[in-house]
Enzyme design. Structure first.
Site, PDB file in Angstrom:
ATOM      1  N   LYS A  66      -0.441   2.831 -11.850  1.00  0.00           N
ATOM      2  CA  LYS A  66      -1.873   2.597 -11.622  1.00  0.00           C
ATOM      3  C   LYS A  66      -2.500   3.825 -10.967  1.00  0.00           C
ATOM      4  O   LYS A  66      -1.823   4.603 -10.294  1.00  0.00           O
ATOM      5  CB  LYS A  66      -2.117   1.358 -10.751  1.00  0.00           C
ATOM      6  CG  LYS A  66      -1.598   1.452  -9.298  1.00  0.00           C
ATOM      7  CD  LYS A  66      -2.588   2.019  -8.291  1.00  0.00           C
ATOM      8  CE  LYS A  66      -1.937   2.232  -6.947  1.00  0.00           C
ATOM      9  NZ  LYS A  66      -2.357   3.075  -5.979  1.00  0.00           N
ATOM     10  N   ASP A 108       0.318  -3.745  -3.373  1.00  0.00           N
ATOM     11  CA  ASP A 108      -0.019  -3.319  -4.738  1.00  0.00           C
ATOM     12  C   ASP A 108       0.639  -4.184  -5.821  1.00  0.00           C
ATOM     13  O   ASP A 108       0.312  -4.052  -6.997  1.00  0.00           O
ATOM     14  CB  ASP A 108       0.432  -1.866  -4.968  1.00  0.00           C
ATOM     15  CG  ASP A 108      -0.614  -0.852  -4.513  1.00  0.00           C
ATOM     16  OD1 ASP A 108      -1.771  -1.240  -4.265  1.00  0.00           O
ATOM     17  OD2 ASP A 108      -0.265   0.347  -4.440  1.00  0.00           O
TER      18      ASP A 108
HETATM   19  C1  CDM Z   1      -2.591   3.046  -0.972  1.00  0.00           C
HETATM   20  C2  CDM Z   1      -2.420   1.935  -1.980  1.00  0.00           C
HETATM   21  O1  CDM Z   1      -1.381   2.257  -2.884  1.00  0.00           O
HETATM   22  C3  CDM Z   1      -3.701   1.779  -2.790  1.00  0.00           C
HETATM   23  O2  CDM Z   1      -3.507   1.105  -3.989  1.00  0.00           O
HETATM   24  C4  CDM Z   1      -2.073   0.618  -1.304  1.00  0.00           C
HETATM   25  O3  CDM Z   1      -3.078   0.300  -0.341  1.00  0.00           O
HETATM   26  C5  CDM Z   1      -0.699   0.626  -0.653  1.00  0.00           C
HETATM   27  O4  CDM Z   1       0.026  -0.408  -1.172  1.00  0.00           O
HETATM   28  P1  CDM Z   1       1.611  -0.615  -0.912  1.00  0.00           P
HETATM   29  O5  CDM Z   1       2.351   0.653  -1.062  1.00  0.00           O
HETATM   30  O6  CDM Z   1       2.008  -1.802  -1.756  1.00  0.00           O
HETATM   31  O7  CDM Z   1       1.581  -0.984   0.602  1.00  0.00           O
HETATM   32  P2  CDM Z   1       2.510  -1.952   1.487  1.00  0.00           P
HETATM   33  O8  CDM Z   1       3.946  -1.773   1.102  1.00  0.00           O
HETATM   34  O9  CDM Z   1       1.933  -3.323   1.480  1.00  0.00           O
HETATM   35  O10 CDM Z   1       2.238  -1.297   2.915  1.00  0.00           O
HETATM   36  C6  CDM Z   1       2.787  -0.078   3.335  1.00  0.00           C
HETATM   37  C7  CDM Z   1       2.128   0.296   4.642  1.00  0.00           C
HETATM   38  O11 CDM Z   1       0.795   0.802   4.413  1.00  0.00           O
HETATM   39  C8  CDM Z   1      -0.110   0.333   5.396  1.00  0.00           C
HETATM   40  N1  CDM Z   1      -1.180  -0.445   4.743  1.00  0.00           N
HETATM   41  C9  CDM Z   1      -1.048  -0.881   3.458  1.00  0.00           C
HETATM   42  C10 CDM Z   1      -2.056  -1.579   2.833  1.00  0.00           C
HETATM   43  C11 CDM Z   1      -3.240  -1.836   3.566  1.00  0.00           C
HETATM   44  N2  CDM Z   1      -4.262  -2.505   3.017  1.00  0.00           N
HETATM   45  N3  CDM Z   1      -3.354  -1.409   4.841  1.00  0.00           N
HETATM   46  C12 CDM Z   1      -2.357  -0.712   5.450  1.00  0.00           C
HETATM   47  O12 CDM Z   1      -2.490  -0.312   6.605  1.00  0.00           O
HETATM   48  C13 CDM Z   1       0.688  -0.485   6.391  1.00  0.00           C
HETATM   49  O13 CDM Z   1       1.069   0.374   7.425  1.00  0.00           O
HETATM   50  C14 CDM Z   1       1.929  -0.875   5.597  1.00  0.00           C
HETATM   51  O14 CDM Z   1       3.056  -1.048   6.429  1.00  0.00           O
HETATM   52  N1  ATP Z   2      11.732   0.573  -7.977  1.00  0.00           N
HETATM   53  C1  ATP Z   2      11.450   1.591  -7.169  1.00  0.00           C
HETATM   54  N2  ATP Z   2      11.087   2.786  -7.682  1.00  0.00           N
HETATM   55  C2  ATP Z   2      10.809   3.820  -6.863  1.00  0.00           C
HETATM   56  N3  ATP Z   2      10.860   3.787  -5.533  1.00  0.00           N
HETATM   57  C3  ATP Z   2      11.195   2.629  -4.956  1.00  0.00           C
HETATM   58  C4  ATP Z   2      11.487   1.495  -5.739  1.00  0.00           C
HETATM   59  N4  ATP Z   2      11.743   0.485  -4.908  1.00  0.00           N
HETATM   60  C5  ATP Z   2      11.634   0.961  -3.662  1.00  0.00           C
HETATM   61  N5  ATP Z   2      11.308   2.257  -3.664  1.00  0.00           N
HETATM   62  C6  ATP Z   2      11.096   3.070  -2.439  1.00  0.00           C
HETATM   63  O1  ATP Z   2       9.687   3.126  -2.238  1.00  0.00           O
HETATM   64  C7  ATP Z   2       9.263   4.418  -1.844  1.00  0.00           C
HETATM   65  C8  ATP Z   2       7.842   4.657  -2.408  1.00  0.00           C
HETATM   66  O2  ATP Z   2       7.947   4.813  -3.805  1.00  0.00           O
HETATM   67  P1  ATP Z   2       6.820   4.349  -4.853  1.00  0.00           P
HETATM   68  O3  ATP Z   2       7.096   5.123  -6.091  1.00  0.00           O
HETATM   69  O4  ATP Z   2       6.784   2.891  -4.949  1.00  0.00           O
HETATM   70  O5  ATP Z   2       5.528   4.880  -4.095  1.00  0.00           O
HETATM   71  P2  ATP Z   2       4.011   4.875  -4.448  1.00  0.00           P
HETATM   72  O6  ATP Z   2       3.801   5.196  -5.887  1.00  0.00           O
HETATM   73  O7  ATP Z   2       3.337   5.758  -3.458  1.00  0.00           O
HETATM   74  O8  ATP Z   2       3.599   3.373  -4.196  1.00  0.00           O
HETATM   75  P3  ATP Z   2       2.157   2.790  -3.804  1.00  0.00           P
HETATM   76  O9  ATP Z   2       1.149   3.476  -4.667  1.00  0.00           O
HETATM   77  O10 ATP Z   2       2.343   1.311  -4.130  1.00  0.00           O
HETATM   78  O11 ATP Z   2       2.009   3.061  -2.336  1.00  0.00           O
HETATM   79  C9  ATP Z   2      10.324   5.366  -2.396  1.00  0.00           C
HETATM   80  O12 ATP Z   2      10.530   6.428  -1.531  1.00  0.00           O
HETATM   81  C10 ATP Z   2      11.588   4.501  -2.566  1.00  0.00           C
HETATM   82  O13 ATP Z   2      12.511   4.737  -1.538  1.00  0.00           O
END
Ligand code: CDM
Ligand code: ATP
Length: 282
Positions: A9, A135
């Site tokens: 996304k 997400d």
């Molecule tokens: C940045 C985005 O990717 C935008 O789509 C999302 O807001 C993040 O989504 P995500 O990776 O699924 O996040 P989560 O695994 O739920 O949260 C990771 C960390 O990001 C922070 N977090 C996340 C979502 C949110 N609305 N507020 C926050 O402050 C929190 O510290 C949380 O512990």
């Molecule tokens: N299936 C998976 N694929 C990749 N990373 C994963 C997975 N499951 C857990 N992780 C952990 O999650 C961390 C973040 O990776 P991910 O690719 O999900 O980040 P992201 O794209 O920034 O996600 P978001 O946009 O939801 O914040 C990685 O460093 C990895 O250790």
């Protein structure tokens, strides 16, 4: 055996309204799936274990993986005594702001719903997904949607805009928690016009869509990694109609209304970064 695609996304908008007492941030975002996907295969096992394999060596294969967590959640919630092997063919860059892990978790919910004949709706799966990460619910549906709450409340948008997207993932990764942690909500200077973006998508107007791109986390991540702002400027210099950082970064994307233009931007940026992707809205 069952297979599922896990789409990446991008955030077309990302606004933060306030910090909540639970530590999360109240957000309002317009999310868009793009044509860059991991592929997951789900295979029944003879025992009741959850096992994983992945083509990328540094992705965790244990309970830290969101696909593992999704399988474990379904197993315990519905008292499933079966095991599964999940094979992840990873194409989405890791820790990039493209929801790669979340999308694998969502694909696992959809895939095991079929493999184990659970009969759950997408709505049920999105609700379960909210327990795995903010997400995940959006990734259960895909397409175009508004996300509210901490990101888990989804309103789907019935729009189809054939725009091209060039993604650049810099060589470093960014922690989402660190970026939210460094955000000072009172200091946000301009909030994106979420309603304006929704209107522009409904009209299918590329110029208007591009003029409404906005992400309040950009300034935080740009301060941590100043080269990202230069990357965004090069997107525009090479011909993108507009550019933005996705999620908490560090991936930056540029938008083009024609494939030939996107291809030119892609070619130009390949000289600067190893991870450049040419993709489109889905
Ligand atoms: C940045 C985005 O990717 C935008 O789509 C999302 O807001 C993040 O989504 P995500 O990776 O699924 O996040 P989560 O695994 O739920 O949260 C990771 C960390 O990001 C922070 N977090 C996340 C979502 C949110 N609305 N507020 C926050 O402050 C929190 O510290 C949380 O512990
Ligand atoms: N299936 C998976 N694929 C990749 N990373 C994963 C997975 N499951 C857990 N992780 C952990 O999650 C961390 C973040 O990776 P991910 O690719 O999900 O980040 P992201 O794209 O920034 O996600 P978001 O946009 O939801 O914040 C990685 O460093 C990895 O250790």
């Amino acid at each position: 055996m069952v297979g599922e695609k896990a789409k990446a996304k991008i955030n077309l908008t990302l606004d933060v309204l306030y910090k909540r007492p639970d530590g999360y941030h109240e957000v309002e975002m317009v999310m868009q799936s793009v044509d860059l996907s991991d592929h997951l295969l789900f295979d029944e096992r003879g025992d009741d274990q959850i096992t994983l394999s992945c083509n990328v060596p540094y992705v965790p294969l244990d309970e830290r993986n969101l696909a593992y967590q999704a399988a474990a959640l379904l197993k315990s919630r519905y008292q499933i005594r079966k095991g599964v092997h999940i094979k992840i063919d990873k194409q989405i860059p890791v820790a990039a702001g493209l929801a790669g892990g979340s999308s694998d978790g969502a694909a696992t919910l959809r895939g095991l719903n079929r493999l184990w004949n659970l009969g759950l709706s997408l709505h049920d799966l999105a609700k379960l997904g909210a327990e795995l990460g903010s997400d995940v619910p959006f990734c259960v549906y895909g397409g175009t949607a508004i996300a509210k709450g901490r990101g888990e409340q989804i309103e789907r948008l019935a729009v189809a805009c054939p725009l091209w997207v060039v993604l650049v993932k810099p060589s470093f990764s960014v922690s989402t928690a660190d970026v939210y942690g460094n955000l000072r909500v009172q200091e946000i200077k301009t909030h994106p016009d979420t309603k304006g973006m929704i209107r522009s998508l409904a009209e299918g107007n590329p110029e208007a869509i591009v003029s409404h791109l906005g992400n309040v986390l950009e300034s935080v991540t740009f301060q941590m990694y100043p080269d990202l702002e230069k990357l965004k400027q090069s997107m525009i210099r090479f011909g993108a109609m507009g550019a933005l950082m996705s999620g908490s970064g560090p991936t930056v994307y540029g938008i083009a209304d024609r494939e030939s233009k996107a291809q030119r931007i892609y070619n130009a940026l390949r000289g600067f970064s190893r991870e450049v992707y040419l993709t489109r809205f889905l």
